[in-house]
Design a protein around this motif. Structure first.
Motif, PDB file in Angstrom:
ATOM      1  N   VAL A   1       8.865   0.715   1.053  1.00 34.34           N
ATOM      2  CA  VAL A   1       9.802   0.161   0.068  1.00 34.34           C
ATOM      3  C   VAL A   1       9.053  -0.454  -1.108  1.00 34.34           C
ATOM      4  O   VAL A   1       9.401  -0.221  -2.277  1.00 34.34           O
ATOM      5  N   SER A   2       8.011  -1.241  -0.835  1.00 37.06           N
ATOM      6  CA  SER A   2       7.256  -1.862  -1.926  1.00 37.06           C
ATOM      7  C   SER A   2       6.553  -0.806  -2.765  1.00 37.06           C
ATOM      8  O   SER A   2       6.450  -0.933  -3.994  1.00 37.06           O
ATOM      9  N   ARG A   3       6.076   0.261  -2.109  1.00 36.66           N
ATOM     10  CA  ARG A   3       5.428   1.336  -2.866  1.00 36.66           C
ATOM     11  C   ARG A   3       6.446   2.091  -3.732  1.00 36.66           C
ATOM     12  O   ARG A   3       6.138   2.495  -4.852  1.00 36.66           O
ATOM     13  N   GLN A   4       7.669   2.248  -3.207  1.00 37.57           N
ATOM     14  CA  GLN A   4       8.712   2.916  -3.980  1.00 37.57           C
ATOM     15  C   GLN A   4       9.104   2.075  -5.198  1.00 37.57           C
ATOM     16  O   GLN A   4       9.283   2.599  -6.304  1.00 37.57           O
ATOM     17  N   LEU A   5       9.228   0.767  -5.006  1.00 38.98           N
ATOM     18  CA  LEU A   5       9.551  -0.120  -6.128  1.00 38.98           C
ATOM     19  C   LEU A   5       8.427  -0.109  -7.171  1.00 38.98           C
ATOM     20  O   LEU A   5       8.685  -0.131  -8.376  1.00 38.98           O
ATOM     21  N   THR A   6       7.189  -0.081  -6.693  1.00 34.09           N
ATOM     22  CA  THR A   6       6.051  -0.008  -7.613  1.00 34.09           C
ATOM     23  C   THR A   6       6.099   1.285  -8.417  1.00 34.09           C
ATOM     24  O   THR A   6       5.864   1.289  -9.637  1.00 34.09           O
ATOM     25  N   PHE A   7       6.433   2.374  -7.770  1.00 40.12           N
ATOM     26  CA  PHE A   7       6.550   3.664  -8.459  1.00 40.12           C
ATOM     27  C   PHE A   7       7.629   3.600  -9.534  1.00 40.12           C
ATOM     28  O   PHE A   7       7.443   4.090 -10.657  1.00 40.12           O
ATOM     29  N   LEU A   8       8.771   2.994  -9.191  1.00 39.33           N
ATOM     30  CA  LEU A   8       9.862   2.883 -10.171  1.00 39.33           C
ATOM     31  C   LEU A   8       9.461   2.006 -11.356  1.00 39.33           C
ATOM     32  O   LEU A   8       9.825   2.293 -12.500  1.00 39.33           O
ATOM     33  N   LEU A   9       8.706   0.943 -11.076  1.00 38.21           N
ATOM     34  CA  LEU A   9       8.216   0.089 -12.168  1.00 38.21           C
ATOM     35  C   LEU A   9       7.270   0.857 -13.084  1.00 38.21           C
ATOM     36  O   LEU A   9       7.277   0.665 -14.305  1.00 38.21           O
ATOM     37  N   GLU A  10       6.469   1.729 -12.504  1.00 36.31           N
ATOM     38  CA  GLU A  10       5.533   2.530 -13.298  1.00 36.31           C
ATOM     39  C   GLU A  10       6.264   3.486 -14.239  1.00 36.31           C
ATOM     40  O   GLU A  10       5.722   3.878 -15.275  1.00 36.31           O
ATOM     41  N   GLN A  11       7.505   3.844 -13.894  1.00 35.96           N
ATOM     42  CA  GLN A  11       8.265   4.769 -14.726  1.00 35.96           C
ATOM     43  C   GLN A  11       8.946   4.070 -15.901  1.00 35.96           C
ATOM     44  O   GLN A  11       9.420   4.741 -16.817  1.00 35.96           O
ATOM     45  N   ARG A  12       8.968   2.752 -15.885  1.00 34.60           N
ATOM     46  CA  ARG A  12       9.609   2.018 -16.976  1.00 34.60           C
ATOM     47  C   ARG A  12       8.720   2.044 -18.211  1.00 34.60           C
ATOM     48  O   ARG A  12       7.548   1.657 -18.159  1.00 34.60           O
ATOM     49  N   GLU A  13       9.287   2.469 -19.330  1.00 37.43           N
ATOM     50  CA  GLU A  13       8.511   2.596 -20.561  1.00 37.43           C
ATOM     51  C   GLU A  13       8.044   1.234 -21.079  1.00 37.43           C
ATOM     52  O   GLU A  13       7.010   1.132 -21.734  1.00 37.43           O
ATOM     53  N   ALA A  14       8.792   0.199 -20.753  1.00 37.00           N
ATOM     54  CA  ALA A  14       8.431  -1.130 -21.254  1.00 37.00           C
ATOM     55  C   ALA A  14       7.193  -1.691 -20.562  1.00 37.00           C
ATOM     56  O   ALA A  14       6.537  -2.594 -21.103  1.00 37.00           O
ATOM     57  N   LEU A  15       6.870  -1.174 -19.375  1.00 34.73           N
ATOM     58  CA  LEU A  15       5.789  -1.755 -18.576  1.00 34.73           C
ATOM     59  C   LEU A  15       4.578  -0.833 -18.501  1.00 34.73           C
ATOM     60  O   LEU A  15       4.712   0.395 -18.505  1.00 34.73           O
ATOM     61  N   ASN A  16       3.421  -1.455 -18.402  1.00 31.38           N
ATOM     62  CA  ASN A  16       2.174  -0.726 -18.169  1.00 31.38           C
ATOM     63  C   ASN A  16       1.417  -1.469 -17.079  1.00 31.38           C
ATOM     64  O   ASN A  16       0.819  -2.525 -17.327  1.00 31.38           O
ATOM     65  N   ILE A  17       1.469  -0.939 -15.857  1.00 37.85           N
ATOM     66  CA  ILE A  17       0.836  -1.618 -14.725  1.00 37.85           C
ATOM     67  C   ILE A  17      -0.668  -1.428 -14.813  1.00 37.85           C
ATOM     68  O   ILE A  17      -1.183  -0.326 -14.634  1.00 37.85           O
ATOM     69  N   THR A  18      -1.344  -2.504 -15.111  1.00 40.42           N
ATOM     70  CA  THR A  18      -2.789  -2.444 -15.341  1.00 40.42           C
ATOM     71  C   THR A  18      -3.606  -3.130 -14.260  1.00 40.42           C
ATOM     72  O   THR A  18      -4.829  -2.952 -14.200  1.00 40.42           O
ATOM     73  N   ARG A  19      -2.953  -3.926 -13.406  1.00 35.44           N
ATOM     74  CA  ARG A  19      -3.709  -4.714 -12.424  1.00 35.44           C
ATOM     75  C   ARG A  19      -3.014  -4.726 -11.075  1.00 35.44           C
ATOM     76  O   ARG A  19      -1.775  -4.642 -10.984  1.00 35.44           O
ATOM     77  N   ARG A  20      -3.821  -4.874 -10.027  1.00 34.51           N
ATOM     78  CA  ARG A  20      -3.336  -5.212  -8.692  1.00 34.51           C
ATOM     79  C   ARG A  20      -3.948  -6.556  -8.356  1.00 34.51           C
ATOM     80  O   ARG A  20      -5.171  -6.729  -8.434  1.00 34.51           O
ATOM     81  N   VAL A  21      -3.127  -7.510  -8.003  1.00 31.76           N
ATOM     82  CA  VAL A  21      -3.622  -8.861  -7.748  1.00 31.76           C
ATOM     83  C   VAL A  21      -3.274  -9.268  -6.323  1.00 31.76           C
ATOM     84  O   VAL A  21      -2.478  -8.604  -5.640  1.00 31.76           O
ATOM     85  N   SER A  22      -3.852 -10.407  -5.909  1.00 30.31           N
ATOM     86  CA  SER A  22      -3.657 -10.816  -4.512  1.00 30.31           C
ATOM     87  C   SER A  22      -3.311 -12.286  -4.357  1.00 30.31           C
ATOM     88  O   SER A  22      -3.256 -12.783  -3.235  1.00 30.31           O
ATOM     89  N   SER A  23      -3.101 -12.996  -5.463  1.00 32.74           N
ATOM     90  CA  SER A  23      -2.761 -14.417  -5.328  1.00 32.74           C
ATOM     91  C   SER A  23      -2.071 -14.909  -6.595  1.00 32.74           C
ATOM     92  O   SER A  23      -2.208 -14.309  -7.666  1.00 32.74           O
ATOM     93  N   GLU A  24      -1.351 -16.010  -6.466  1.00 32.42           N
ATOM     94  CA  GLU A  24      -0.701 -16.626  -7.614  1.00 32.42           C
ATOM     95  C   GLU A  24      -1.726 -17.152  -8.608  1.00 32.42           C
ATOM     96  O   GLU A  24      -1.520 -17.069  -9.822  1.00 32.42           O
ATOM     97  N   ALA A  25      -2.826 -17.673  -8.107  1.00 31.63           N
ATOM     98  CA  ALA A  25      -3.877 -18.181  -8.991  1.00 31.63           C
ATOM     99  C   ALA A  25      -4.431 -17.072  -9.871  1.00 31.63           C
ATOM    100  O   ALA A  25      -4.718 -17.280 -11.065  1.00 31.63           O
ATOM    101  N   GLU A  26      -4.567 -15.877  -9.307  1.00 27.88           N
ATOM    102  CA  GLU A  26      -5.070 -14.746 -10.083  1.00 27.88           C
ATOM    103  C   GLU A  26      -4.067 -14.335 -11.158  1.00 27.88           C
ATOM    104  O   GLU A  26      -4.446 -13.997 -12.286  1.00 27.88           O
ATOM    105  N   VAL A  27      -2.786 -14.387 -10.813  1.00 25.20           N
ATOM    106  CA  VAL A  27      -1.741 -14.074 -11.796  1.00 25.20           C
ATOM    107  C   VAL A  27      -1.817 -15.046 -12.969  1.00 25.20           C
ATOM    108  O   VAL A  27      -1.813 -14.645 -14.138  1.00 25.20           O
TER     109      VAL A  27
END
Length: 394
Positions: A60-86
């Motif tokens: 499910v999370s991978r499917q949502l990530t895929f759908l986010l990648e299809q949004r023209e407004a967004l450009n997924i450039t990072r994978r993070v692992s903590s709130e501090a990193e965000v």
């Protein structure tokens, strides 16, 4: 040719020969309008840098990530692992937002338990943050409904029944008048027209008192036979015609070149533009007739015109401002012009929808021009007295 025509032609010659006029009225508009249009040439805020924080690591999370990648407004450039990193990446300007998929998200969705997906946005950049929110919200709502729909269908439920349970309310959204949130279509006309207000007020502010600075007031007095009405009427016509030159630049050069605006509304735009021009010229002549000193007049004009864009309601609703700011907005012609501009240009409505706003612009003219004539007549009388004194001494 009568004296009235002589003063109009004389004013055009001054505009074309004196640097202070032709720079402000003819050179600056070309540069300024083109500069504004080029700034927003990209038109829309797209491909906003975005990060994924996936603690679920599920289909499910991978499917949502895929759908986010299809949004023209967004450009997924990072994978993070903590709130501090965000937070660190947002502070460094490397991303404008991030989404966190929590542990056991898929399990909770299937068991119909509430799931808290967290969206982080950099609201210091207000408009991009809203666009990130809009894109992510659409994906999360649609995606989660899709997951539930699949589960219900697997149980043997009919598709229409499953849809009614998974997504009982369907929202149809229609964005009117600027559906793509086009910056160039929305912001550039506003910046150009507020620039016109400033240009017209400053240039017409120089129309009278700059005669003292160039020591040509006596010549003007003799040419007009001491009539302030003749001078102000003739100079108004001269400056209005030059403002029409800038209208041609805006409506038939800048807007078509950058594909801005609605060509069918050009005639109505001309009407409200002309009323704005007359109101601004009246204010400029009033300031010029009030103060002989050019520097004092210039400071007054700049103080008056500079906040126009902020107080007009273009970027923030006037009704939400303190009452004294709302009052200040009413004493600037750009405010009723902008209200009319939205109606007849952006929405392409008939002019009568903006009748109240047009009446306000006419009120500026009705107050400013007679007052300017009375004040300038006093200056003219001073010029006459000075002539008499010089004749006695000679």
């Amino acid at each position: 040719m009568n004296r009235f025509g002589h003063i109009i032609i004389r004013e055009w010659k001054r505009i074309l020969s004196l640097k202070v006029f032709y720079l402000v009225m003819l050179v600056v508009p070309v540069l300024l309008f083109s500069f504004y249009a080029v700034i927003y040439q990209k038109e829309e805020a797209k491909h906003l840098s975005f990060a994924i924080w996936d603690d679920d690591q599920s289909p499910v999370s991978r499917q949502l990530t895929f759908l986010l990648e299809q949004r023209e407004a967004l450009n997924i450039t990072r994978r993070v692992s903590s709130e501090a990193e965000v937070e660190r990446l947002i502070q460094q300007g490397k991303i404008l937002g991030a989404i966190h998929f929590p542990v056991n998200m898929q399990k909770d969705i299937y068991s119909r338990h509430p799931v808290n997906v967290t969206l982080y946005t950099n609201t210091a950049s207000l408009v991009p943050a809203k666009m990130v929110y809009k894109a992510v919200a659409e994906v999360v709502i649609t995606g989660s409904s899709g997951v539930i729909l699949k589960k219900l269908i697997k149980t043997g439920m009919k598709a229409d029944q499953a849809m009614a349970l998974a997504n009982p309310i369907k929202l149809n959204s229609y964005q009117l008048y600027n559906a793509s949130y086009n910056y160039q279509e929305y912001v550039v006309p506003g910046l150009i027209t507020v620039g016109i207000q400033m240009i017209l007020i400053i240039s017409s502010m120089l129309a009278l008192n700059y005669e003292w600075k160039t020591e040509t007031m006596q010549e003007l007095y003799e040419l007009s036979k001491g009539s302030a009405l003749t001078v102000i009427t003739a100079k108004t016509i001269a400056h209005l015609v030059v403002s029409w030159v800038n209208f041609i630049l805006i409506a038939f050069v800048v807007f078509p070149f950058f594909d801005i605006g609605i060509s069918a509304a050009t005639g109505k735009f001309f009407v409200i533009y002309t009323l704005l021009s007359l109101a601004c010229i009246g204010i400029g002549l009033f300031i010029s007739a009030l103060f002989k000193d050019v520097m004092l007049s210039g400071d007054t004009a700049l103080f008056y015109t500079s906040p126009a864009f902020v107080f007009s309601g273009f970027t923030f609703p006037r009704w939400a401002m303190p009452w004294y700011d709302q009052y200040y907005a009413t004493i600037m012609p750009y405010t009723p012009f902008l209200d009319a501009f939205f109606k007849v240009y952006y929405m392409n409505l008939p002019l009568h929808y903006a009748q109240a706003d047009l009446n306000k612009l006419l009120l500026f003219c009705a107050v400013m021009f007679p007052t300017a004539i009375l004040l300038f007549q006093r200056q003219f009388n001073t010029s006459k007295d000075e002539k008499a004194i010089r004749a006695v001494h000679n």
